[in-house]
Design a protein around this motif. Structure first.
Motif, PDB file in Angstrom:
ATOM      1  N   SER A  62     -11.782 -37.978  26.553  1.00  0.00           N
ATOM      2  CA  SER A  62     -11.020 -37.221  25.554  1.00  0.00           C
ATOM      3  C   SER A  62      -9.561 -37.030  25.928  1.00  0.00           C
ATOM      4  CB  SER A  62     -11.667 -35.836  25.357  1.00  0.00           C
ATOM      5  OG  SER A  62     -13.025 -35.959  25.001  1.00  0.00           O
ATOM      6  N   LEU A  63      -9.243 -37.193  27.215  1.00  0.00           N
ATOM      7  CA  LEU A  63      -7.908 -36.867  27.707  1.00  0.00           C
ATOM      8  C   LEU A  63      -6.772 -37.552  26.948  1.00  0.00           C
ATOM      9  CD1 LEU A  63      -6.372 -35.253  29.866  1.00  0.00           C
ATOM     10  CD2 LEU A  63      -6.536 -37.246  31.367  1.00  0.00           C
ATOM     11  N   PRO A  64      -6.804 -38.870  26.724  1.00  0.00           N
ATOM     12  CA  PRO A  64      -5.657 -39.505  26.046  1.00  0.00           C
ATOM     13  C   PRO A  64      -5.379 -38.925  24.658  1.00  0.00           C
ATOM     14  CG  PRO A  64      -7.115 -41.149  27.019  1.00  0.00           C
ATOM     15  CD  PRO A  64      -7.846 -39.850  27.081  1.00  0.00           C
ATOM     16  N   PHE A  65      -6.445 -38.670  23.892  1.00  0.00           N
ATOM     17  CA  PHE A  65      -6.259 -38.170  22.531  1.00  0.00           C
ATOM     18  C   PHE A  65      -5.799 -36.708  22.519  1.00  0.00           C
ATOM     19  CE2 PHE A  65      -9.811 -41.211  22.765  1.00  0.00           C
ATOM     20  CZ  PHE A  65      -9.257 -42.272  22.056  1.00  0.00           C
ATOM     21  N   GLU A  66      -6.438 -35.890  23.354  1.00  0.00           N
ATOM     22  CA  GLU A  66      -6.067 -34.475  23.408  1.00  0.00           C
ATOM     23  C   GLU A  66      -4.653 -34.306  23.966  1.00  0.00           C
ATOM     24  OE1 GLU A  66      -7.928 -32.110  22.180  1.00  0.00           O
ATOM     25  OE2 GLU A  66      -9.671 -33.372  21.771  1.00  0.00           O
ATOM     26  N   MET A  67      -4.308 -35.100  24.987  1.00  0.00           N
ATOM     27  CA  MET A  67      -2.973 -35.017  25.577  1.00  0.00           C
ATOM     28  C   MET A  67      -1.906 -35.435  24.573  1.00  0.00           C
ATOM     29  SD  MET A  67      -1.317 -34.190  28.333  1.00  0.00           S
ATOM     30  CE  MET A  67      -2.324 -34.363  29.810  1.00  0.00           C
ATOM     31  N   THR A  68      -2.224 -36.451  23.795  1.00  0.00           N
ATOM     32  CA  THR A  68      -1.271 -36.897  22.782  1.00  0.00           C
ATOM     33  C   THR A  68      -0.996 -35.795  21.765  1.00  0.00           C
ATOM     34  OG1 THR A  68      -1.986 -39.210  23.005  1.00  0.00           O
ATOM     35  CG2 THR A  68      -0.843 -38.599  20.967  1.00  0.00           C
ATOM     36  N   MET A  69      -2.045 -35.138  21.295  1.00  0.00           N
ATOM     37  CA  MET A  69      -1.870 -34.077  20.302  1.00  0.00           C
ATOM     38  C   MET A  69      -1.141 -32.868  20.896  1.00  0.00           C
ATOM     39  SD  MET A  69      -5.371 -34.000  18.013  1.00  0.00           S
ATOM     40  CE  MET A  69      -6.524 -34.068  19.380  1.00  0.00           C
ATOM     41  N   ILE A  70      -1.580 -32.420  22.058  1.00  0.00           N
ATOM     42  CA  ILE A  70      -1.039 -31.174  22.622  1.00  0.00           C
ATOM     43  C   ILE A  70       0.391 -31.371  23.124  1.00  0.00           C
ATOM     44  CG2 ILE A  70      -1.332 -29.459  24.448  1.00  0.00           C
ATOM     45  CD1 ILE A  70      -4.369 -30.060  24.264  1.00  0.00           C
ATOM     46  N   MET A  71       0.593 -32.347  24.002  1.00  0.00           N
ATOM     47  CA  MET A  71       1.934 -32.543  24.561  1.00  0.00           C
ATOM     48  C   MET A  71       2.888 -33.094  23.513  1.00  0.00           C
ATOM     49  SD  MET A  71       2.132 -31.267  27.484  1.00  0.00           S
ATOM     50  CE  MET A  71       3.812 -31.819  27.781  1.00  0.00           C
ATOM     51  N   GLY A  72       2.371 -33.927  22.607  1.00  0.00           N
ATOM     52  CA  GLY A  72       3.228 -34.434  21.537  1.00  0.00           C
ATOM     53  C   GLY A  72       3.749 -33.297  20.668  1.00  0.00           C
ATOM     54  N   ALA A  73       2.852 -32.382  20.298  1.00  0.00           N
ATOM     55  CA  ALA A  73       3.264 -31.235  19.492  1.00  0.00           C
ATOM     56  C   ALA A  73       4.193 -30.319  20.278  1.00  0.00           C
ATOM     57  CB  ALA A  73       2.034 -30.467  19.016  1.00  0.00           C
ATOM     58  N   ALA A  74       3.913 -30.140  21.582  1.00  0.00           N
ATOM     59  CA  ALA A  74       4.750 -29.267  22.417  1.00  0.00           C
ATOM     60  C   ALA A  74       6.167 -29.833  22.539  1.00  0.00           C
ATOM     61  CB  ALA A  74       4.122 -29.103  23.794  1.00  0.00           C
ATOM     62  N   VAL A  75       6.266 -31.136  22.770  1.00  0.00           N
ATOM     63  CA  VAL A  75       7.584 -31.768  22.877  1.00  0.00           C
ATOM     64  C   VAL A  75       8.317 -31.698  21.538  1.00  0.00           C
ATOM     65  CG1 VAL A  75       8.777 -33.961  23.240  1.00  0.00           C
ATOM     66  CG2 VAL A  75       6.941 -33.267  24.791  1.00  0.00           C
ATOM     67  N   GLY A  76       7.581 -31.938  20.452  1.00  0.00           N
ATOM     68  CA  GLY A  76       8.200 -31.845  19.131  1.00  0.00           C
ATOM     69  C   GLY A  76       8.729 -30.446  18.849  1.00  0.00           C
ATOM     70  N   ALA A  77       7.941 -29.428  19.193  1.00  0.00           N
ATOM     71  CA  ALA A  77       8.376 -28.046  18.995  1.00  0.00           C
ATOM     72  C   ALA A  77       9.574 -27.715  19.886  1.00  0.00           C
ATOM     73  CB  ALA A  77       7.223 -27.091  19.292  1.00  0.00           C
ATOM     74  N   PHE A  78       9.583 -28.272  21.103  1.00  0.00           N
ATOM     75  CA  PHE A  78      10.714 -28.064  22.028  1.00  0.00           C
ATOM     76  C   PHE A  78      11.991 -28.653  21.444  1.00  0.00           C
ATOM     77  CE2 PHE A  78      13.325 -29.661  25.568  1.00  0.00           C
ATOM     78  CZ  PHE A  78      13.543 -28.481  26.261  1.00  0.00           C
ATOM     79  N   LEU A  79      11.897 -29.856  20.898  1.00  0.00           N
ATOM     80  CA  LEU A  79      13.069 -30.486  20.282  1.00  0.00           C
ATOM     81  C   LEU A  79      13.506 -29.730  19.033  1.00  0.00           C
ATOM     82  CD1 LEU A  79      12.046 -34.251  20.585  1.00  0.00           C
ATOM     83  CD2 LEU A  79      13.665 -33.000  22.030  1.00  0.00           C
ATOM     84  N   LEU A  80      12.540 -29.195  18.301  1.00  0.00           N
ATOM     85  CA  LEU A  80      12.845 -28.472  17.068  1.00  0.00           C
ATOM     86  C   LEU A  80      13.575 -27.159  17.348  1.00  0.00           C
ATOM     87  CD1 LEU A  80      12.452 -28.317  13.974  1.00  0.00           C
ATOM     88  CD2 LEU A  80      10.256 -27.199  14.409  1.00  0.00           C
ATOM     89  N   SER A  81      13.237 -26.515  18.457  1.00  0.00           N
ATOM     90  CA  SER A  81      13.773 -25.174  18.732  1.00  0.00           C
ATOM     91  C   SER A  81      15.012 -25.178  19.620  1.00  0.00           C
ATOM     92  CB  SER A  81      12.692 -24.308  19.382  1.00  0.00           C
ATOM     93  OG  SER A  81      12.230 -24.898  20.590  1.00  0.00           O
ATOM     94  N   ALA A  96      -5.840 -28.396  18.853  1.00  0.00           N
ATOM     95  CA  ALA A  96      -6.531 -29.644  19.164  1.00  0.00           C
ATOM     96  C   ALA A  96      -8.045 -29.434  19.186  1.00  0.00           C
ATOM     97  CB  ALA A  96      -6.037 -30.190  20.508  1.00  0.00           C
ATOM     98  N   ALA A  97      -8.480 -28.277  19.731  1.00  0.00           N
ATOM     99  CA  ALA A  97      -9.914 -27.996  19.789  1.00  0.00           C
ATOM    100  C   ALA A  97     -10.486 -27.830  18.387  1.00  0.00           C
ATOM    101  CB  ALA A  97     -10.165 -26.734  20.619  1.00  0.00           C
ATOM    102  N   VAL A  98      -9.756 -27.138  17.515  1.00  0.00           N
ATOM    103  CA  VAL A  98     -10.240 -26.945  16.136  1.00  0.00           C
ATOM    104  C   VAL A  98     -10.375 -28.286  15.423  1.00  0.00           C
ATOM    105  CG1 VAL A  98      -9.614 -26.003  13.876  1.00  0.00           C
ATOM    106  CG2 VAL A  98      -9.360 -24.603  15.934  1.00  0.00           C
ATOM    107  N   LEU A  99      -9.411 -29.174  15.637  1.00  0.00           N
ATOM    108  CA  LEU A  99      -9.515 -30.502  15.038  1.00  0.00           C
ATOM    109  C   LEU A  99     -10.749 -31.237  15.559  1.00  0.00           C
ATOM    110  CD1 LEU A  99      -5.774 -31.650  15.113  1.00  0.00           C
ATOM    111  CD2 LEU A  99      -7.123 -30.976  13.112  1.00  0.00           C
ATOM    112  N   GLY A 100     -11.041 -31.032  16.858  1.00  0.00           N
ATOM    113  CA  GLY A 100     -12.246 -31.641  17.413  1.00  0.00           C
ATOM    114  C   GLY A 100     -13.506 -31.079  16.804  1.00  0.00           C
TER     115      GLY A 100
END
Length: 287
Positions: free
Chosen positions: A31-50, A180-184
């Motif tokens: 599960s790591l590649p998919f969960e990491m993509t969602m979590i860190m991808g969203a975190a980086v996106g939010a970091f760039l947004l803010s 990510a967990a809710v999506l799962g």
């Protein structure tokens, strides 16, 4: 080095304890590649947004401080006191001569004897601007003190901006892990007709998202932000030392008293010994 040891300890204690308790890494690794993509991808996106571009660049640059530590070492504090001693002594004995050094520090023989300090624009500008203010015959030294205090506050605020930005990212990671967990779980509910062993693996994969969000927030990103803040605050003492010495000079203390005031304000683990500083002052690098 200690930061690398900390990273290793976090991994060994968490996953070592999990394996020692009989846990299996298979479901996590799947599960790591998919969960990491969602979590860190969203975190980086939010970091760039803010944050703006300057903050993003500053944060990426400051991450190196976690492993490099503070910029200013004990010998740098000793060098700074020697530099200030020479400038103050010259300013009292020959005010015209010191102007050549503060007006063109890049070509100054005094600043040139301390290349690390000379290469730091904030330190050089702070020294030169304050000595220049002293040459204007301020009637009230407290006016210069107030200006210096505001400048110190602004510099520290700017230095801490990247750690605050990273801490905001850490604060959001557990919630993104829940997303990510809710999506799962949604994916699992769509396959409710599958046998229990299949559903068990799918639920386990969903829970990896919650685990990763909390693990990354409190095991890495949060500690990184805390270390960056600690380094920035520690390095700020170097500039505070300049303030203390030059303010003492504005009150017309002797050069030796000004330097001792500065030495006493150096953090204990960085403070040069009195005898060692005396020797350094007698045999300063530019002598």
């Amino acid at each position: 080095m200690i930061a690398i040891v900390g990273v290793v300890v976090v991994f060994v204690m968490v996953f070592g304890g999990y394996l020692a308790a009989g846990g299996k890494l298979g479901i996590i690794l799947t599960s790591l590649p998919f969960e990491m993509t969602m979590i860190m991808g969203a975190a980086v996106g939010a970091f760039l947004l803010s944050n703006d571009g300057a903050t993003v660049k500053h944060t990426l640059k400051d991450i190196k401080k976690v492993f490099k530590g503070v910029k200013w070492k004990p010998e740098d504090y000793s060098d700074l006191l020697c530099l200030l001693f020479e400038l103050i002594r010259m300013a009292k004995s020959d005010p015209l001569a010191v102007e050549t050094h503060i007006e063109n520090p890049a070509e100054s023989s005094i600043f040139g004897a301390y290349p690390k300090i000379q290469g730091d624009s904030e330190a050089v500008e702070l020294i030169c601007d304050t000595l220049r203010s002293a040459s204007m015959n301020y009637d009230d030294p407290h006016q210069v003190e107030e200006v210096l205090d505001k400048r110190m506050e602004a510099h520290l605020h700017a230095a801490l901006h990247s750690s605050h930005a990273l801490q905001n990212m850490a604060d959001g990671l557990p919630a993104l892990g829940i997303v990510a967990a809710v999506l799962g779980v949604i994916k699992t509910m769509a396959a409710i007709d599958q046998p229990p062993e299949v559903l068990g693996k799918m639920i386990g994969g969903a829970l990896v998202g919650t685990f990763l969000g909390v693990f990354l927030a409190y095991g890495f990103v949060g500690p990184f932000a805390a270390k960056m803040k600690a380094v920035a605050e520690e390095d700020a003492h170097f500039y505070q030392l300049i303030r203390e010495v030059l303010v003492a000079n504005l009150h017309h203390h002797s050069p030796s008293i000004c330097i001792e005031v500065g030495r006493q304000n150096v953090p204990g683990h960085q403070r040069p010994a009195f005898d060692d500083l005396e020797e350094a002052l007698k045999g300063s690098k530019s002598a």
